[in-house]
Design an enzyme around this catalytic site. Structure first.
Site, PDB file in Angstrom:
ATOM      1  N   SER A   1      41.310  35.885  40.683  1.00 59.19           N
ATOM      2  CA  SER A   1      41.213  37.240  41.620  1.00 59.19           C
ATOM      3  C   SER A   1      39.811  37.373  41.833  1.00 59.19           C
ATOM      4  O   SER A   1      38.814  36.857  41.228  1.00 59.19           O
ATOM      5  CB  SER A   1      42.013  38.371  40.914  1.00 59.19           C
ATOM      6  OG  SER A   1      41.519  39.517  41.428  1.00 59.19           O
ATOM      7  N   TYR A  33      43.802  43.868  33.793  1.00 59.24           N
ATOM      8  CA  TYR A  33      43.840  42.920  34.883  1.00 59.24           C
ATOM      9  C   TYR A  33      42.661  42.293  35.074  1.00 59.24           C
ATOM     10  O   TYR A  33      42.497  40.950  35.354  1.00 59.24           O
ATOM     11  CB  TYR A  33      44.196  43.685  36.381  1.00 59.24           C
ATOM     12  CG  TYR A  33      44.481  42.636  37.449  1.00 59.24           C
ATOM     13  CD1 TYR A  33      45.811  42.029  37.542  1.00 59.24           C
ATOM     14  CD2 TYR A  33      43.598  42.398  38.500  1.00 59.24           C
ATOM     15  CE1 TYR A  33      45.961  41.033  38.556  1.00 59.24           C
ATOM     16  CE2 TYR A  33      43.885  41.362  39.365  1.00 59.24           C
ATOM     17  CZ  TYR A  33      45.142  41.127  39.483  1.00 59.24           C
ATOM     18  OH  TYR A  33      45.393  40.317  40.418  1.00 59.24           O
TER      19      TYR A  33
HETATM   20  N1  NAD Z   1      48.006  40.409  46.226  1.00 57.53           N
HETATM   21  C1  NAD Z   1      46.567  40.413  45.919  1.00 57.53           C
HETATM   22  O1  NAD Z   1      45.845  41.207  46.452  1.00 57.53           O
HETATM   23  C2  NAD Z   1      46.026  39.492  44.880  1.00 57.53           C
HETATM   24  C3  NAD Z   1      44.749  39.513  44.803  1.00 57.53           C
HETATM   25  C4  NAD Z   1      44.322  38.647  43.877  1.00 57.53           C
HETATM   26  C5  NAD Z   1      44.951  37.833  42.890  1.00 57.53           C
HETATM   27  N2  NAD Z   1      46.423  37.911  43.059  1.00 57.53           N
HETATM   28  C6  NAD Z   1      46.942  37.093  42.072  1.00 57.53           C
HETATM   29  O2  NAD Z   1      47.798  36.164  42.940  1.00 57.53           O
HETATM   30  C7  NAD Z   1      49.031  36.013  42.186  1.00 57.53           C
HETATM   31  C8  NAD Z   1      50.529  36.224  42.867  1.00 57.53           C
HETATM   32  O3  NAD Z   1      50.412  37.731  43.267  1.00 57.53           O
HETATM   33  P1  NAD Z   1      51.244  38.281  44.656  1.00 57.53           P
HETATM   34  O4  NAD Z   1      50.123  38.784  45.493  1.00 57.53           O
HETATM   35  O5  NAD Z   1      52.047  37.278  45.305  1.00 57.53           O
HETATM   36  O6  NAD Z   1      52.166  39.101  43.779  1.00 57.53           O
HETATM   37  P2  NAD Z   1      53.509  39.523  43.902  1.00 57.53           P
HETATM   38  O7  NAD Z   1      53.881  40.617  42.897  1.00 57.53           O
HETATM   39  O8  NAD Z   1      54.112  39.555  44.983  1.00 57.53           O
HETATM   40  O9  NAD Z   1      54.234  38.322  43.065  1.00 57.53           O
HETATM   41  C9  NAD Z   1      53.915  37.851  41.621  1.00 57.53           C
HETATM   42  C10 NAD Z   1      55.272  37.314  41.299  1.00 57.53           C
HETATM   43  O10 NAD Z   1      54.835  36.903  39.747  1.00 57.53           O
HETATM   44  C11 NAD Z   1      56.181  37.005  39.169  1.00 57.53           C
HETATM   45  N3  NAD Z   1      56.164  37.318  37.797  1.00 57.53           N
HETATM   46  C12 NAD Z   1      55.353  38.345  37.121  1.00 57.53           C
HETATM   47  N4  NAD Z   1      55.491  38.336  35.767  1.00 57.53           N
HETATM   48  C13 NAD Z   1      56.182  37.183  35.442  1.00 57.53           C
HETATM   49  C14 NAD Z   1      56.635  36.387  34.187  1.00 57.53           C
HETATM   50  N5  NAD Z   1      56.191  36.857  33.213  1.00 57.53           N
HETATM   51  N6  NAD Z   1      57.076  35.242  34.609  1.00 57.53           N
HETATM   52  C15 NAD Z   1      57.227  34.600  35.756  1.00 57.53           C
HETATM   53  N7  NAD Z   1      57.019  35.281  37.016  1.00 57.53           N
HETATM   54  C16 NAD Z   1      56.628  36.381  36.917  1.00 57.53           C
HETATM   55  C17 NAD Z   1      56.870  38.397  39.906  1.00 57.53           C
HETATM   56  O11 NAD Z   1      58.323  38.383  39.747  1.00 57.53           O
HETATM   57  C18 NAD Z   1      56.321  38.026  41.536  1.00 57.53           C
HETATM   58  O12 NAD Z   1      57.531  36.976  42.112  1.00 57.53           O
HETATM   59  C19 NAD Z   1      49.142  37.008  40.903  1.00 57.53           C
HETATM   60  O13 NAD Z   1      48.478  36.298  39.814  1.00 57.53           O
HETATM   61  C20 NAD Z   1      47.826  37.985  41.157  1.00 57.53           C
HETATM   62  O14 NAD Z   1      47.567  38.373  40.101  1.00 57.53           O
HETATM   63  C21 NAD Z   1      46.908  38.869  44.184  1.00 57.53           C
END
Ligand code: NAD
Length: 257
Positions: free
Chosen positions: A139, A152
């Site tokens: 991130s 986080y």
């Molecule tokens: N959305 C943002 O702005 C953003 C920014 C930087 C980094 N990220 C990172 O990107 C990645 C994807 O995030 P996203 O934005 O698609 O969010 P999201 O919440 O839509 O998707 C995350 C997915 O991870 C799954 N998950 C959570 N815990 C789990 C576990 N223990 N085992 C298996 N699956 C699990 C959830 O069910 C969900 O489907 C994450 O690592 C997040 O930290 C997101």
């Protein structure tokens, strides 16, 4: 010719958001894809929509035995695993001076230990493939502090150390390891209380004046997963509209800018 022809990929957190977009793009580029998530029904729907190139598995990434089973089942079905995207993660808000220690640990358990278990579990299979790529989704919070997101941010910084260490160890097994650092991306994770990210002032102040989308991140992950990135390992790719470059809002304070 797809850019991932012959690849066998596992994408965690692929039931929705960025992971779903990566799973869909990987399949479109010729890979076989395991859509792994704790959200069983949603993962099944994504895999069914992709078709024969995808399989859904219910995987809690903190469960090492479950990881071993997923890797074994994948290799039996499609051959050695070539590609892992450690994308699953959780976001959790709290003040650093009020954070419940167990909640803090849970964030590290999912975001860091979950990714570590993925790397550990796929390595033997990936080494058999002779040509592996692991992409860890960190991130912007892995490159700066984030108020009220200390657990986080800590977890996302930790992924960098994990990735670089693994890159050094696993290069000799033919495995590359890199991190991707999304900024604010419009997914369920950032739609707090149904908020509309497209109008948020935070995104309007970025060098690229908009919120990111899953389709901004997935092509970068695709590149790192592909053989085009064959000499790229231990690297960190920001996909954040320029957020980490600096404060674009300051431009409005500069006469004539
Ligand atoms: N959305 C943002 O702005 C953003 C920014 C930087 C980094 N990220 C990172 O990107 C990645 C994807 O995030 P996203 O934005 O698609 O969010 P999201 O919440 O839509 O998707 C995350 C997915 O991870 C799954 N998950 C959570 N815990 C789990 C576990 N223990 N085992 C298996 N699956 C699990 C959830 O069910 C969900 O489907 C994450 O690592 C997040 O930290 C997101």
């Amino acid at each position: 010719m797809g850019r991932l022809d012959g690849k066998v990929a596992i994408v965690t957190g692929a039931a929705r958001g960025q992971g779903e977009a990566e799973a869909r793009l990987f399949a479109a580029e010729g890979a076989k894809v395991v859509v792994a998530d704790v959200l069983a029904d949603e993962a099944a729907a994504v895999a069914a929509d992709i078709g024969d190139a995808a399989r859904a598995v219910t995987l809690d990434i903190t469960d090492e035995a479950a990881w071993q089973q997923v890797v074994a089942d994948t290799e039996e079905a499609w051959g050695p695993v070539t590609t892992l995207v450690n994308n699953a993660g959780i976001l959790d808000f709290n003040a650093v001076d009020r954070y419940d220690a167990d909640r803090f640990r849970t964030v590290l358990e999912v975001n860091v230990v979950g990714a570590f278990l993925g790397i550990k579990s796929v390595t033997p299979s990936m080494a058999r493939s002779g040509n592996g790529s692991i992409v860890n989704i960190s991130s912007n919070g892995g490159m700066e502090g984030l108020p009220f997101l200390s657990a986080y941010s800590t977890s996302k910084w930790a992924l960098r150390g994990l990735s670089r260490s693994a890159a050094i160890e696993l290069g000799r097994k033919g495995i590359r390891v890199n991190t991707v650092h999304p900024g604010g991306i419009d997914t369920p994770m950032t739609r707090f209380d149904g908020s509309d990210n497209s109008t948020s002032a935070f995104y309007q102040n970025l060098p690229i004046k908009r919120v990111g989308t899953v389709d901004d991140v997935a092509p970068v992950v695709l590149f790192l997963a592909s053989d085009e990135a064959g000499y790229v390992t231990g690297a960190e790719y920001a996909v954040d509209g320029g957020h980490l470059a600096g404060d674009a809002a300051v431009l409005s304070q500069i006469p004539g800018a």
